[in-house]
Design a protein around this motif. Structure first.
Motif, PDB file in Angstrom:
ATOM      1  N   THR A  91       1.688   3.360  13.761  1.00 18.68           N
ATOM      2  CA  THR A  91       0.383   3.443  14.429  1.00 18.68           C
ATOM      3  C   THR A  91      -0.419   4.621  13.888  1.00 18.68           C
ATOM      4  O   THR A  91      -1.616   4.500  13.585  1.00 18.68           O
ATOM      5  N   GLU A  92       0.245   5.772  13.749  1.00 19.89           N
ATOM      6  CA  GLU A  92      -0.441   6.943  13.203  1.00 19.89           C
ATOM      7  C   GLU A  92      -0.841   6.717  11.751  1.00 19.89           C
ATOM      8  O   GLU A  92      -1.943   7.068  11.327  1.00 19.89           O
ATOM      9  N   LEU A  93       0.062   6.116  10.991  1.00 16.00           N
ATOM     10  CA  LEU A  93      -0.248   5.846   9.584  1.00 16.00           C
ATOM     11  C   LEU A  93      -1.456   4.919   9.453  1.00 16.00           C
ATOM     12  O   LEU A  93      -2.346   5.154   8.626  1.00 16.00           O
ATOM     13  N   ALA A  94      -1.490   3.870  10.260  1.00 19.61           N
ATOM     14  CA  ALA A  94      -2.605   2.928  10.197  1.00 19.61           C
ATOM     15  C   ALA A  94      -3.922   3.616  10.528  1.00 19.61           C
ATOM     16  O   ALA A  94      -4.957   3.342   9.908  1.00 19.61           O
ATOM     17  N   ALA A  95      -3.886   4.532  11.477  1.00 20.68           N
ATOM     18  CA  ALA A  95      -5.107   5.265  11.837  1.00 20.68           C
ATOM     19  C   ALA A  95      -5.547   6.169  10.689  1.00 20.68           C
ATOM     20  O   ALA A  95      -6.735   6.229  10.347  1.00 20.68           O
ATOM     21  N   ARG A  96      -4.603   6.866  10.071  1.00 18.70           N
ATOM     22  CA  ARG A  96      -4.951   7.751   8.955  1.00 18.70           C
ATOM     23  C   ARG A  96      -5.476   6.958   7.758  1.00 18.70           C
ATOM     24  O   ARG A  96      -6.361   7.414   7.033  1.00 18.70           O
ATOM     25  N   ALA A  97      -4.907   5.782   7.552  1.00 24.08           N
ATOM     26  CA  ALA A  97      -5.299   4.964   6.400  1.00 24.08           C
ATOM     27  C   ALA A  97      -6.765   4.553   6.473  1.00 24.08           C
ATOM     28  O   ALA A  97      -7.384   4.260   5.440  1.00 24.08           O
ATOM     29  N   LYS A  98      -7.332   4.515   7.685  1.00 25.35           N
ATOM     30  CA  LYS A  98      -8.730   4.112   7.841  1.00 25.35           C
ATOM     31  C   LYS A  98      -9.698   5.125   7.223  1.00 25.35           C
ATOM     32  O   LYS A  98     -10.808   4.766   6.832  1.00 25.35           O
ATOM     33  N   SER A  99      -9.255   6.383   7.167  1.00 21.31           N
ATOM     34  CA  SER A  99     -10.172   7.421   6.696  1.00 21.31           C
ATOM     35  C   SER A  99      -9.640   8.167   5.481  1.00 21.31           C
ATOM     36  O   SER A  99     -10.152   9.237   5.142  1.00 21.31           O
ATOM     37  N   VAL A 100      -8.613   7.629   4.836  1.00 16.21           N
ATOM     38  CA  VAL A 100      -8.028   8.316   3.698  1.00 16.21           C
ATOM     39  C   VAL A 100      -9.052   8.452   2.568  1.00 16.21           C
ATOM     40  O   VAL A 100      -9.852   7.556   2.308  1.00 16.21           O
ATOM     41  N   SER A 101      -9.042   9.618   1.936  1.00 16.83           N
ATOM     42  CA  SER A 101      -9.939   9.854   0.800  1.00 16.83           C
ATOM     43  C   SER A 101      -9.258   9.383  -0.477  1.00 16.83           C
ATOM     44  O   SER A 101      -8.116   9.764  -0.754  1.00 16.83           O
TER      45      SER A 101
ATOM     46  N   ILE B  54       0.840  -1.214   0.000  1.00 14.18           N
ATOM     47  CA  ILE B  54       0.000   0.000   0.000  1.00 14.18           C
ATOM     48  C   ILE B  54       0.869   1.257   0.000  1.00 14.18           C
ATOM     49  O   ILE B  54       0.445   2.315   0.481  1.00 14.18           O
ATOM     50  N   GLU B  55       2.048   1.175  -0.569  1.00 10.73           N
ATOM     51  CA  GLU B  55       3.009   2.272  -0.488  1.00 10.73           C
ATOM     52  C   GLU B  55       2.480   3.605  -1.023  1.00 10.73           C
ATOM     53  O   GLU B  55       2.734   4.655  -0.416  1.00 10.73           O
ATOM     54  N   PRO B  56       1.728   3.647  -2.132  1.00 17.20           N
ATOM     55  CA  PRO B  56       1.231   4.952  -2.584  1.00 17.20           C
ATOM     56  C   PRO B  56       0.333   5.638  -1.562  1.00 17.20           C
ATOM     57  O   PRO B  56       0.394   6.863  -1.393  1.00 17.20           O
ATOM     58  N   VAL B  57      -0.508   4.863  -0.878  1.00  9.92           N
ATOM     59  CA  VAL B  57      -1.352   5.449   0.163  1.00  9.92           C
ATOM     60  C   VAL B  57      -0.491   5.892   1.336  1.00  9.92           C
ATOM     61  O   VAL B  57      -0.646   6.991   1.871  1.00  9.92           O
ATOM     62  N   ALA B  58       0.465   5.033   1.739  1.00  9.12           N
ATOM     63  CA  ALA B  58       1.350   5.384   2.846  1.00  9.12           C
ATOM     64  C   ALA B  58       2.162   6.628   2.518  1.00  9.12           C
ATOM     65  O   ALA B  58       2.355   7.507   3.375  1.00  9.12           O
ATOM     66  N   GLU B  59       2.618   6.745   1.291  1.00  3.99           N
ATOM     67  CA  GLU B  59       3.422   7.893   0.889  1.00  3.99           C
ATOM     68  C   GLU B  59       2.600   9.178   0.798  1.00  3.99           C
ATOM     69  O   GLU B  59       3.162  10.269   0.828  1.00  3.99           O
ATOM     70  N   SER B  60       1.280   9.046   0.650  1.00  3.78           N
ATOM     71  CA  SER B  60       0.452  10.244   0.546  1.00  3.78           C
ATOM     72  C   SER B  60       0.475  11.055   1.831  1.00  3.78           C
ATOM     73  O   SER B  60       0.199  12.253   1.824  1.00  3.78           O
ATOM     74  N   PHE B  61       0.825  10.401   2.949  1.00  7.91           N
ATOM     75  CA  PHE B  61       1.016  11.121   4.206  1.00  7.91           C
ATOM     76  C   PHE B  61       2.482  11.546   4.242  1.00  7.91           C
ATOM     77  O   PHE B  61       3.328  10.889   4.833  1.00  7.91           O
ATOM     78  N   GLY B  62       2.763  12.653   3.585  1.00  6.15           N
ATOM     79  CA  GLY B  62       4.136  13.016   3.289  1.00  6.15           C
ATOM     80  C   GLY B  62       5.032  13.168   4.495  1.00  6.15           C
ATOM     81  O   GLY B  62       6.247  12.983   4.398  1.00  6.15           O
ATOM     82  N   ASP B  63       4.482  13.512   5.662  1.00  6.19           N
ATOM     83  CA  ASP B  63       5.312  13.682   6.840  1.00  6.19           C
ATOM     84  C   ASP B  63       5.718  12.350   7.454  1.00  6.19           C
ATOM     85  O   ASP B  63       6.763  12.253   8.111  1.00  6.19           O
ATOM     86  N   LEU B  64       4.934  11.309   7.243  1.00  7.72           N
ATOM     87  CA  LEU B  64       5.234  10.000   7.816  1.00  7.72           C
ATOM     88  C   LEU B  64       6.149   9.163   6.934  1.00  7.72           C
ATOM     89  O   LEU B  64       6.990   8.412   7.428  1.00  7.72           O
ATOM     90  N   ASP B  65       6.010   9.288   5.638  1.00  8.19           N
ATOM     91  CA  ASP B  65       6.794   8.458   4.721  1.00  8.19           C
ATOM     92  C   ASP B  65       8.296   8.560   4.955  1.00  8.19           C
ATOM     93  O   ASP B  65       8.968   7.542   5.117  1.00  8.19           O
ATOM     94  N   PRO B  66       8.893   9.766   5.006  1.00  9.95           N
ATOM     95  CA  PRO B  66      10.337   9.813   5.217  1.00  9.95           C
ATOM     96  C   PRO B  66      10.769   9.318   6.593  1.00  9.95           C
ATOM     97  O   PRO B  66      11.876   8.805   6.748  1.00  9.95           O
ATOM     98  N   ALA B  67       9.899   9.461   7.580  1.00  7.87           N
ATOM     99  CA  ALA B  67      10.243   8.971   8.919  1.00  7.87           C
ATOM    100  C   ALA B  67      10.255   7.456   8.967  1.00  7.87           C
ATOM    101  O   ALA B  67      11.038   6.843   9.708  1.00  7.87           O
ATOM    102  N   ILE B  68       9.426   6.828   8.165  1.00 10.18           N
ATOM    103  CA  ILE B  68       9.280   5.365   8.187  1.00 10.18           C
ATOM    104  C   ILE B  68      10.184   4.673   7.179  1.00 10.18           C
ATOM    105  O   ILE B  68      10.764   3.622   7.470  1.00 10.18           O
ATOM    106  N   ASP B  69      10.350   5.269   6.003  1.00  7.89           N
ATOM    107  CA  ASP B  69      10.934   4.498   4.893  1.00  7.89           C
ATOM    108  C   ASP B  69      12.143   5.153   4.226  1.00  7.89           C
ATOM    109  O   ASP B  69      12.603   4.661   3.202  1.00  7.89           O
TER     110      ASP B  69
END
Length: 375
Positions: free
Chosen positions: A243-253, A185-200
Motif C-alpha cells: 500500500t505504501e509502495l503504491a502510494a509512493r509510486a504515484k509521485s516518484v520522480s 515495475i521492479e526497478p521503480v519498486a526497488e528505488s524505495f530501498g526500505d520497502l524492497d527488502p521487506a516485500i521481496d
C-alpha cells in the motif's frame, strides 16, 4: 515492435578528485565519465563535486567479490544502480542528477549498507526531459507504473486474504499473478530501498537481525509445508508495505535515463535470478517473473522509442529484433494464461533463453548512453 534498499550506517570511502570532461555554461555535462574503483575496503570515486546533468559512473571491481554500485538521493531513494560487477569487470551507470546532495555506494559481496561516498551536485542543467519526445516517454511510463502499482495492490490484497483464510490452493494460484505486477515495475519498486527488502527479500538476502517478511516468506510456507496458519501477520504487513509502495509510486520522480537503466536492470534480474531458478525456488513460478521482467523492459524501451530513434535508429531496430526473439522463445512455454513450472524446462531450453537474454543485454546496455546524448 511497439509493446505495450535504505541504509542507515555510512562508511566514507577513499576519494580521489581527478578528471572531468568539459561542461557547458549551464552546468550540463556532455559525455562525462567518472571512474569508480571498488574493492572490499574502499570505494574510490574520481570526482565527488559535480555539475548538474547526466554523468556516467564507470565502476571497476578490483576486489575479489562480486560488487554493485548505487547512487542514492538525500532521502535514500535509489537514483541509479548497477549490480553483479564481477572481479576485474567494469560496468557503466549513466545517471541524471539535479542539484543536491547524494551518496554513491559500493557494496562488496552485494550485501549491507555499502561503503558510502558523499556526492555534491550544483548548478542547473539542461534536463533531458525538456526534449518533448523524452518528456512524453517519462509521462507514458509513469502512467504505466501507476496502473501496475494499483494492480499490484489489488492482487496482493487478494493473495493476503487467501493466506489468512488458509486457502492454500487459492493462495498458490494468486501468488504468481500478484508478483507479475511487482516484477514489471521492479526497478521503480526497488528505488524505495526500505520497502524492497521487506516485500521481496529471499531468505539468503537477509542482513543480520533482519526479520524475513514478504512474498518469499509466504511462498516457502505454501510450497514446503502447506501450513500458513502463522502467516497472517506476514500477510498483513505485506499489504501494508505494498500500500505504501503504491502510494509512493504515484509521485516518484523519473528521468529518461532512469527508464533506460530500469530496462537494463530488469534484464539483469532475468539473467541472475530467473534463469537460475533461485528467485521462486519453492513455487518454481520463475517464468511468470521472467515474462513480467521482459514486458517491463519492453514497455520502458517502447516509451523511449521516439527519442531513442532520433539518436540511434539502428539501436532501436536491433532491440526490436532481439526482444522479439526472446519473446518468441518464451512463448513456447505458455500454459493457458500462465507458464510452465520452471523445472519442466530442459537444459537446452534454459540455455536457449539464457543465450537470448545475454544477446539482448548488450544492446540494452547502450540505451542509457544513447538517451543521454544531446541531439
Amino acid at each position: 515492435m511497439p509493446i505495450p534498499r535504505h541504509a542507515t550506517s555510512i562508511t566514507l570511502g577513499v576519494l580521489t578528485l581527478t578528471g572531468l570532461s568539459a561542461c557547458d555554461g549551464r552546468g550540463t555535462a556532455h559525455g562525462t565519465t567518472i571512474g569508480v574503483t571498488a574493492t572490499e575496503t574502499g570505494c574510490q570515486v574520481a570526482r565527488t563535486e559535480l555539475p548538474a546533468g547526466t554523468h556516467t559512473f564507470a565502476v571497476t571491481n578490483k576486489g575479489d567479490k562480486i560488487t554493485e554500485f548505487y547512487v542514492y538521493d538525500k532521502d535514500g531513494a535509489i537514483k541509479g544502480e548497477v549490480e553483479n560487477i564481477a572481479p576485474g569487470v567494469t560496468r557503466k551507470l549513466p545517471v541524471e542528477l539535479a542539484a543536491g546532495e547524494y551518496q554513491g555506494a559500493c557494496k562488496p559481496g552485494q550485501k549491507g549498507d555499502g561503503i558510502r561516498v558523499k556526492l555534491t551536485v550544483t548548478g542547473t542543467s539542461r534536463a533531458l526531459t525538456t526534449d518533448p519526445k523524452l518528456k512524453a516517454a517519462v509521462d507514458t511510463y509513469r502512467t504505466y507504473v501507476s496502473r501496475e502499482a494499483d494492480d499490484l495492490l489489488a492482487r496482493t490484497t487478494e493473495f493476503a486474504a487467501a493466506v489468512k483464510a488458509r486457502d492454500v490452493a487459492k493462495a498458490k494460484a494468486l501468488y504468481p499473478v500478484a508478483r507479475t505486477h511487482w516484477e514489471r515495475i521492479e526497478p521503480v519498486a526497488e528505488s524505495f530501498g526500505d520497502l524492497d527488502p521487506a516485500i521481496d527479500a529471499r531468505e539468503n538476502d537477509l542482513e543480520a537481525g533482519q526479520e524475513w517478511t514478504g512474498y518469499h516468506r509466504i511462498e516457502k510456507d505454501l510450497w514446503t509445508t502447506g501450513d500458513v496458519s502463522a502467516d497472517g501477520p506476514v500477510a498483513d504487513k505485506l499489504v501494508a508495505d505494498v500500500t505504501e509502495l503504491a502510494a509512493r509510486a504515484k509521485s516518484v520522480s523519473l528521468s529518461p535515463v532512469q527508464l533506460a537503466n530500469g530496462a537494463k536492470e530488469l534484464l539483469d534480474e532475468v539473467a541472475t535470478g530467473k534463469i537460475t531458478g533461485e528467485e521462486d525456488r519453492y513455487s518454481h513460478t520463475d517464468l511468470w517473473d521472467f515474462a513480467a521482467n521482459l514486458e517491463g523492459a519492453m514497455v520502458a524501451v517502447d516509451a523511449l522509442r521516439a527519442g531513442l530513434a532520433a539518436r540511434n535508429g539502428a539501436l532501436v531496430a536491433e532491440l526490436d529484433t532481439r526482444f522479439a526473439a526472446v519473446q518468441s522463445a518464451l512463448d513456447r512455454h505458455r500454459v493457458g494464461n500462465g507458464w510452465k513450472s520452471y523445472p519442466e524446462l530442459s537444459t537446452a531450453e534454459v540455455k536457449e533463453l539464457s543465450d537470448l537474454i545475454n544477446g539482448l543485454a548488450e544492446p540494452i546496455s547502450k540505451v542509457g548512453a544513447a538517451v543521454a546524448a544531446q541531439k
